[in-house]
Scaffold this motif. Structure first.
Motif, PDB file in Angstrom:
ATOM      1  N   VAL A  17       0.831  -1.199   0.000  1.00 42.37           N
ATOM      2  CA  VAL A  17       0.000   0.000   0.000  1.00 42.37           C
ATOM      3  C   VAL A  17       0.866   1.249   0.000  1.00 42.37           C
ATOM      4  O   VAL A  17       0.602   2.216  -0.712  1.00 42.37           O
ATOM      5  N   SER A  20       2.183   1.959  -3.411  1.00 43.50           N
ATOM      6  CA  SER A  20       1.259   2.200  -4.502  1.00 43.50           C
ATOM      7  C   SER A  20       1.081   3.666  -4.811  1.00 43.50           C
ATOM      8  O   SER A  20       1.104   4.513  -3.938  1.00 43.50           O
ATOM      9  N   CYS A  22      -1.258   6.662  -7.186  1.00 42.75           N
ATOM     10  CA  CYS A  22      -2.437   6.959  -7.988  1.00 42.75           C
ATOM     11  C   CYS A  22      -2.023   7.557  -9.308  1.00 42.75           C
ATOM     12  O   CYS A  22      -1.198   8.448  -9.370  1.00 42.75           O
ATOM     13  N   CYS A  62      -8.822   9.827 -10.151  1.00 43.78           N
ATOM     14  CA  CYS A  62      -9.179   8.425 -10.359  1.00 43.78           C
ATOM     15  C   CYS A  62     -10.316   8.259 -11.365  1.00 43.78           C
ATOM     16  O   CYS A  62     -11.277   7.512 -11.122  1.00 43.78           O
ATOM     17  N   GLN A 142      -6.469   6.133   0.539  1.00 45.80           N
ATOM     18  CA  GLN A 142      -5.336   5.783  -0.301  1.00 45.80           C
ATOM     19  C   GLN A 142      -5.835   5.035  -1.531  1.00 45.80           C
ATOM     20  O   GLN A 142      -5.715   5.512  -2.639  1.00 45.80           O
ATOM     21  N   SER A 143      -6.439   3.902  -1.352  1.00 50.43           N
ATOM     22  CA  SER A 143      -7.032   3.178  -2.466  1.00 50.43           C
ATOM     23  C   SER A 143      -8.540   3.346  -2.416  1.00 50.43           C
ATOM     24  O   SER A 143      -9.142   3.332  -1.349  1.00 50.43           O
ATOM     25  N   GLY A 170      -9.061   9.811  -3.801  1.00 50.32           N
ATOM     26  CA  GLY A 170      -7.981   8.832  -3.706  1.00 50.32           C
ATOM     27  C   GLY A 170      -6.644   9.533  -3.811  1.00 50.32           C
ATOM     28  O   GLY A 170      -6.295  10.050  -4.869  1.00 50.32           O
ATOM     29  N   LEU A 173      -3.438   6.174  -4.531  1.00 47.20           N
ATOM     30  CA  LEU A 173      -3.744   4.896  -5.150  1.00 47.20           C
ATOM     31  C   LEU A 173      -5.225   4.844  -5.475  1.00 47.20           C
ATOM     32  O   LEU A 173      -6.060   5.097  -4.618  1.00 47.20           O
ATOM     33  N   CYS A 174      -5.541   4.544  -6.724  1.00 49.99           N
ATOM     34  CA  CYS A 174      -6.941   4.419  -7.120  1.00 49.99           C
ATOM     35  C   CYS A 174      -7.401   2.975  -7.009  1.00 49.99           C
ATOM     36  O   CYS A 174      -8.490   2.692  -6.542  1.00 49.99           O
ATOM     37  N   SER A 175      -6.566   2.036  -7.447  1.00 46.93           N
ATOM     38  CA  SER A 175      -6.859   0.613  -7.344  1.00 46.93           C
ATOM     39  C   SER A 175      -5.545  -0.133  -7.224  1.00 46.93           C
ATOM     40  O   SER A 175      -4.463   0.430  -7.456  1.00 46.93           O
ATOM     41  N   SER A 176      -5.616  -1.396  -6.865  1.00 47.39           N
ATOM     42  CA  SER A 176      -4.395  -2.171  -6.662  1.00 47.39           C
ATOM     43  C   SER A 176      -3.573  -2.290  -7.938  1.00 47.39           C
ATOM     44  O   SER A 176      -2.364  -2.478  -7.888  1.00 47.39           O
ATOM     45  N   ASP A 178      -2.726  -0.009  -9.796  1.00 50.43           N
ATOM     46  CA  ASP A 178      -1.867   1.172  -9.927  1.00 50.43           C
ATOM     47  C   ASP A 178      -0.572   1.048  -9.126  1.00 50.43           C
ATOM     48  O   ASP A 178       0.223   1.983  -9.095  1.00 50.43           O
TER      49      ASP A 178
END
Length: 349
Positions: A17, A20, A22, A62, A142-143, A170, A173-176, A178
Motif C-alpha cells: 500500500v 502504490s 495513484c 481516479c 489511499q485506495s 484517492g 492509489l486508485c486501485s491495486s 496502480d
C-alpha cells in the motif's frame, strides 16, 4: 526466526500500500491569493480558503471529476500520507478525524498530528456507521478499492459515502493495479489537488518547490558515480520480503542504484536473495522492527553477498519512502547508503 510486531502478511500489506501510487492527475493549478508559507514547515499556518467568488473548483481524480462549491470543512482522512500533506499545508483545522497512523509522524507536524481525533488505527479503519457519523464533506483515502472501503469488513464503500453527500478522494492509489505507477513526484499531485480544493495553491507550490530542490541536490551529487546493485530488504527469513517497483525503484535509480529484483517482487526465496549479487542492501524498518536483528540475519545467512562482505547494510525507515512529505528525506538517506562517501545532509522530516 526474525520477530517484529508485524507478521509477514501485515508487513507485505503495508509495503504494497505504501508502494502504490495513484495515476490520476489534477487540472493545471490556478494562481490564487491564498498566502504561501516561506518556511520549510507550513504546518500550523491556518488555512485560508479562496474567496467564495473563486468557487466552484474542479479536479480530476481516479477517472472522476470532483467539483467543490466551497473548501471542505469536515475532512476524514483514512491514510497517513494525505493526513501529513494536509498538515504540511496548514489544513489541520479542516480535519475532523483520522483513521490512525502506521508510523511516527514527521517531526515538523508531529505535535499537530497528535491532537487529531482518532476513529480507527493503522490496520483497522472506522466502520461505516462511525465514519458516516462524522458527517464529513470530504473523505480522503489511499485506495478507492478495498482496504478502508471494503464492505465485507463493515467499512463504507465509496458509493455509500457519496450517497451520504460526501466527496471521496484517492490520494495516492486508485486501485491495486496502480501499485507500480508511483514515483518520487506522486505526492506533488495530491499537494496540488489539495491546493486547488482548499484554496492554498501558492502554499502547495511552495512546498513542492522545496521538495524538488531536495531531489535535485541528490541528482547532482550522484551524477557520474558508478551505478550500484541494490536490494531493499524488509524482513522475513523464508521467504524474504523485498521492496521493489514504484517509488522504491524510482528512489534507488535517482540515488544512483539499480534494484536487483523485478518491479513486481514482494517475496523472494533465500536462493534468489543469495543470487542477487547486491552491492548494497537497504534494510527497511517499520516501527517495531529492529535493524540489528535484521542485519544480523543477513550477515549470518548471506555472508557471500558483496554487500555483506563490504559492510554495506544500511537502515532506511520505510515511512521515509512513502509518497508523502518526507520522501526526499528517504531519497537522501538512500543516496548516502548507496554511496558511502557522499555524506549529503539529510533534510529534516
Amino acid at each position: 526466526m526474525i520477530k517484529s510486531k508485524f507478521n509477514l502478511p501485515i508487513i507485505a500489506f503495508i509495503a504494497v500500500v505504501v508502494l502504490s501510487g495513484c495515476a490520476s492527475t489534477g487540472d493545471p493549478v490556478p494562481k490564487t491569493s491564498a498566502p504561501a508559507s516561506s518556511t520549510s514547515n507550513p504546518a500550523g499556518t491556518s488555512s485560508t480558503a479562496l474567496p467564495s467568488s473563486a468557487y466552484p473548483v474542479s479536479i480530476e481524480n481516479c477517472g472522476r471529476t470532483l467539483t467543490f462549491d466551497a473548501a471542505p470543512e469536515r475532512v476524514v482522512s483514512l491514510w497517513q500520507a494525505p493526513t501529513e500533506m494536509m498538515l504540511a499545508l496548514g489544513l489541520e483545522d479542516r480535519i475532523t478525524a483520522v483513521a490512525g497512523n502506521y508510523a511516527a509522524y514527521p517531526d515538523s507536524i508531529a505535535k499537530t498530528a497528535a491532537a487529531l481525533p482518532l476513529i480507527g488505527n493503522s490496520m483497522s479503519w472506522p466502520s461505516k456507521e462511525v465514519l458516516l457519523s462524522q458527517a464529513p464533506d470530504l473523505v480522503v483515502g489511499q485506495s478507492l478499492e478495498g482496504f478502508a472501503f471494503d464492505t465485507s469488513q463493515g467499512y463504507a464503500s465509496v458509493e455509500q459515502i457519496e450517497e451520504g453527500g460526501s466527496q471521496v478522494y484517492g490520494s495516492n492509489l486508485c486501485s491495486s493495479s496502480d501499485a507500480l505507477n508511483m514515483t518520487l513526484e506522486t505526492p506533488y499531485r495530491t499537494l496540488r489537488d489539495f491546493g486547488i480544493v482548499f484554496g492554498v495553491s501558492d502554499r502547495a507550490e511552495d512546498f513542492i518547490t522545496q521538495m524538488e530542490e531536495k531531489k535535485q541536490k541528490v541528482i547532482s551529487a550522484v551524477k557520474g558515480l558508478p551505478t550500484q546493485r541494490v536490494a531493499f530488504y524488509n524482513g522475513g527469513d523464508g521467504p524474504l520480503i523485498v521492496l521493489a517497483g514504484g517509488i522504491y525503484d524510482d528512489a534507488i535509480a535517482t540515488a544512483g542504484g539499480e534494484n536487483v529484483f523485478p518491479a513486481d517482487s514482494v517475496y523472494v526465496s533465500k536462493e534468489e536473495f543469495a543470487a542477487s549479487n547486491a552491492d548494497v542492501i537497504l534494510v527497511g524498518t517499520f516501527e517495531g522492527q529492529d535493524f540489528a536483528t535484521l542485519s544480523n540475519y543477513l550477515i549470518t545467512h548471506f555472508p557471500d553477498l558483496p554487500a555483506v562482505k563490504n559492510g554495506k547494510l544500511v537502515e532506511i525507515h520505510v515511512a521515509d519512502t512513502d509518497a508523502s512529505i518526507s520522501v526526499m528525506r528517504g531519497l537522501t538517506e538512500i543516496a548516502n547508503g548507496i554511496h558511502s562517501d557522499l555524506n549529503l545532509e539529510v533534510p529534516a522530516s
